[in-house]
Design a protein around this motif. Structure first.
Motif: not given
Length: 190
Positions: A23-26, A29-32, A103-104, A145-152
């Motif tokens: 799941g590395l793509c999202p 890509g989405v963690s901005k 988005g995509v 958890i991982a995607i939210t931490i990276l986004a922060g």
């Protein structure tokens, strides 16, 4: 208690992104933005939990009984695609800003290898339907958890003074690597 520890282990110790690299793509890509990352995490929690339950039920209830186990990947992809379509229709109708922000990447949950990977791991490990569902939820929670931490972290990095060579993708990959090392620390706790 055993099932709770199993879910925590799936979320933190065997994190689908940081230890299994699915799941590395999202994830990248989405963690901005924390808002879109949280929305993506919620969508993945829903899809992965339901997909784990449904695919496990179909596998043991239909494919094994008919000796069609070799069709599991195709059947699982169809189930996941149908669930993603349901999530997409719901978000488009009820949460339009989140739908547009994702988005995509929202339709890409269909091809998110984390969702399919967990469904395949569940049947390969011969988990029951309940344990498959808990593993799916725990893994999806770990994804969120991982995607939210990276986004922060990425939101904070946006305003930091970073050398030119590290700006953009290099600093994100370096941060992800450090997060993976940090998550390995949970292995000693379980």
């Amino acid at each position: 208690m055993e099932l709770l520890l199993f879910a925590i282990g799936a979320a933190l110790v065997n994190n689908v992104i940081l230890s299994q690299f699915l799941g590395l793509c999202p994830f990248l890509g989405v963690s901005k933005s924390v808002k879109t990352a949280t929305g993506m995490g919620g969508a993945v929690i829903f899809v992965m939990t339901i997909a784990s339950c449904v695919t496990s039920g179909i596998y043991y209830g239909i494919l094994v009984k008919l000796h069609l186990e070799y069709l599991n990947t195709i059947v699982f992809i169809l189930v996941i695609a149908a669930l993603v379509q349901l999530v997409e229709m719901f978000l488009k109708k009820k949460v339009k800003p989140l739908y547009e922000a994702l988005g995509v990447y929202l339709p890409l949950i269909t091809t998110n290898c984390a969702v399919l990977g967990i469904a395949l791991n569940n049947v390969q490990a011969e988990y029951s339907i309940l344990k498959s569902t808990i593993n799916g939820f725990g893994s999806a929670l770990g994804f969120a958890i991982a995607i939210t931490i990276l986004a922060g972290i990425r939101e904070k990095i946006e305003y930091s003074d970073i050398p030119e060579a590290f700006k953009g993708t290099p600093i994100v990959l370096l941060t992800s690597g450090l997060m993976a090392i940090a998550f390995f620390g949970f292995a000693g706790m379980m």
